[in-house]
Design a protein around this motif. Structure first.
Motif, PDB file in Angstrom:
ATOM      1  N   VAL A  98      29.034  40.834  37.320  1.00  0.00           N
ATOM      2  CA  VAL A  98      29.517  40.506  38.664  1.00  0.00           C
ATOM      3  C   VAL A  98      30.573  41.538  39.036  1.00  0.00           C
ATOM      4  CG1 VAL A  98      30.694  38.768  40.069  1.00  0.00           C
ATOM      5  CG2 VAL A  98      29.100  38.058  38.283  1.00  0.00           C
ATOM      6  N   PRO A  99      30.526  42.122  40.252  1.00  0.00           N
ATOM      7  CA  PRO A  99      31.565  43.078  40.645  1.00  0.00           C
ATOM      8  C   PRO A  99      32.954  42.485  40.433  1.00  0.00           C
ATOM      9  CG  PRO A  99      29.821  43.038  42.276  1.00  0.00           C
ATOM     10  CD  PRO A  99      29.522  41.929  41.313  1.00  0.00           C
ATOM     11  N   GLU A 100      33.849  43.246  39.855  1.00  0.00           N
ATOM     12  CA  GLU A 100      35.171  42.736  39.497  1.00  0.00           C
ATOM     13  C   GLU A 100      35.888  42.124  40.698  1.00  0.00           C
ATOM     14  OE1 GLU A 100      39.346  44.298  37.443  1.00  0.00           O
ATOM     15  OE2 GLU A 100      37.590  45.604  37.535  1.00  0.00           O
ATOM     16  N   GLY A 101      35.778  42.760  41.845  1.00  0.00           N
ATOM     17  CA  GLY A 101      36.466  42.262  43.036  1.00  0.00           C
ATOM     18  C   GLY A 101      35.899  40.965  43.565  1.00  0.00           C
ATOM     19  N   MET A 102      34.696  40.597  43.121  1.00  0.00           N
ATOM     20  CA  MET A 102      34.035  39.385  43.618  1.00  0.00           C
ATOM     21  C   MET A 102      34.097  38.227  42.624  1.00  0.00           C
ATOM     22  SD  MET A 102      32.995  40.039  46.680  1.00  0.00           S
ATOM     23  CE  MET A 102      31.912  38.624  46.958  1.00  0.00           C
TER      24      MET A 102
END
Length: 345
Positions: A205-209
């Motif tokens: 999962v994208p870190e920012g999400m």
């Protein structure tokens, strides 16, 4: 002015008995809703009884903070209206008009009473309970069994701490089998949530999400117990690069759906705005990845981590946007002036 009737007395023991009965009935309804294929009527009854029981238990605690039954009643009944009148000396005095009402105090006033008597409680969970009750009452009760199940798990530590620390009693002793059901469900919820979190660590999962993944709920039942679909993991897909086909499966009801739209909806909900109030958008589509995950004020994308190459105008230091990036570090005004100068040269 008519003489006020005395404040009614309060039977605190009866209040306690009604509170515990409502909580037991709420847990029983919750169990029945789960074993009857997600019966929405039972789910609604569960949340009604739990909400009523918790508030009654809070009122019981308030009533026990004083010794006089009349004072106890005054603390939990809605007081008469207070209005000004002349003091016959050029000033005013404030006096109550009428009698104490037969209705009892609401959640907001209970919280004020708790603050006055230094009684601590997790009000975020209580607010969630109230919102869940309102949602079931007025919106779509057929799709919120998972939400009720999540709430029962979250309510467990709140009730445990309140009964042990504030009432000085044993939850198991006063709630009986209902407490055993809550304990088993709470343990199942915590264990399952941990398993889901561990599974998502393999899904890229994208870190920012990641924080918005935690805000996702199942569209089918409202549960937060969402795990990456095993089929997506077995195919070697990742959320970051295969969001058009990476799915999640709800542990509570088995519903399967794409996870990316759920995360983006959660993000958009948190960044909603009303231009009629003078608000401005704080979220927009990213020029790099095309997803609506670019935070305007942070000048970065939560999905692909893209940032602005030019953040300020080289001439006036005005903040630049994604739309200004093709102007070589100039704001729109200075870019226009530069183009005009070049044409005339």
């Amino acid at each position: 002015m008519a003489r006020q009737r005395p404040t009614p007395m309060l039977d605190a023991a009866k209040l306690r008995e009604n509170a515990l009965t409502s909580i037991r009935l709420g847990v029983e309804d919750f169990e029945c809703s789960r074993h009857q294929g997600g019966d929405p009527a039972r789910a609604l009854s569960a949340i009604r009884n739990l909400f009523a029981g918790v508030l009654l238990l809070f009122k019981y605690k308030i009533a026990t903070c004083v010794e006089d039954p009349a004072d106890a009643a005054a603390l939990i009944l809605n007081p008469p209206e207070v209005l000004p009148r002349s003091d016959d000396a050029g000033g005013i005095e404030w006096v109550p008009v009428g009698n104490f009402k037969t209705t009892t105090i609401d959640v907001g006033t209970i919280r004020k009473r708790f603050e006055a008597f230094e009684i601590d409680i997790d009000w975020d969970v209580i607010r969630t309970l109230q919102d869940c009750r309102n949602h079931l009452e007025h919106l779509h009760p057929a799709h919120t069994l998972g939400e009720v199940a999540d709430f029962v798990a979250e309510l467990f530590p709140v009730l445990r701490n309140f009964i042990q620390l504030e009432l000085g009693e044993s939850p198991a002793a006063i709630l009986g089998n209902a407490w055993k059901i809550m304990l088993l469900h709470h343990n199942f919820f915590i264990d399952t949530r941990q398993q889901c979190e561990e599974a998502w660590s393999e899904a890229c999962v994208p870190e920012g999400m990641e924080s918005w993944l935690n805000e996702c709920k199942c569209p089918g039942c409202g549960s937060t117990l969402l795990a990456p679909a095993q089929e997506s993991l077995d195919a070697g897909d990742t959320v970051e690069y295969n969001d058009d086909r990476f799915q999640t499966t709800c542990i509570a009801c088995g519903y399967t759906v794409l996870i990316a739209p759920l995360m983006i909806v959660a993000l958009e909900r948190a960044h909603s705005y009303d231009p009629r109030d003078g608000d401005e958008p704080s979220l927009e589509g990213c020029n790099q990845c095309g997803r609506r995950t670019f935070l305007i004020h942070e000048q970065s994308c939560l999905w692909c981590a893209a940032e602005l190459e030019y953040s300020e105008c080289e001439i006036c230091e005005e903040n630049l946007t994604q739309a200004d990036q093709d102007s070589g570090g100039l704001c729109s005004n200075h870019a226009h002036a530069y183009e005009k100068f070049m044409r005339e040269d």
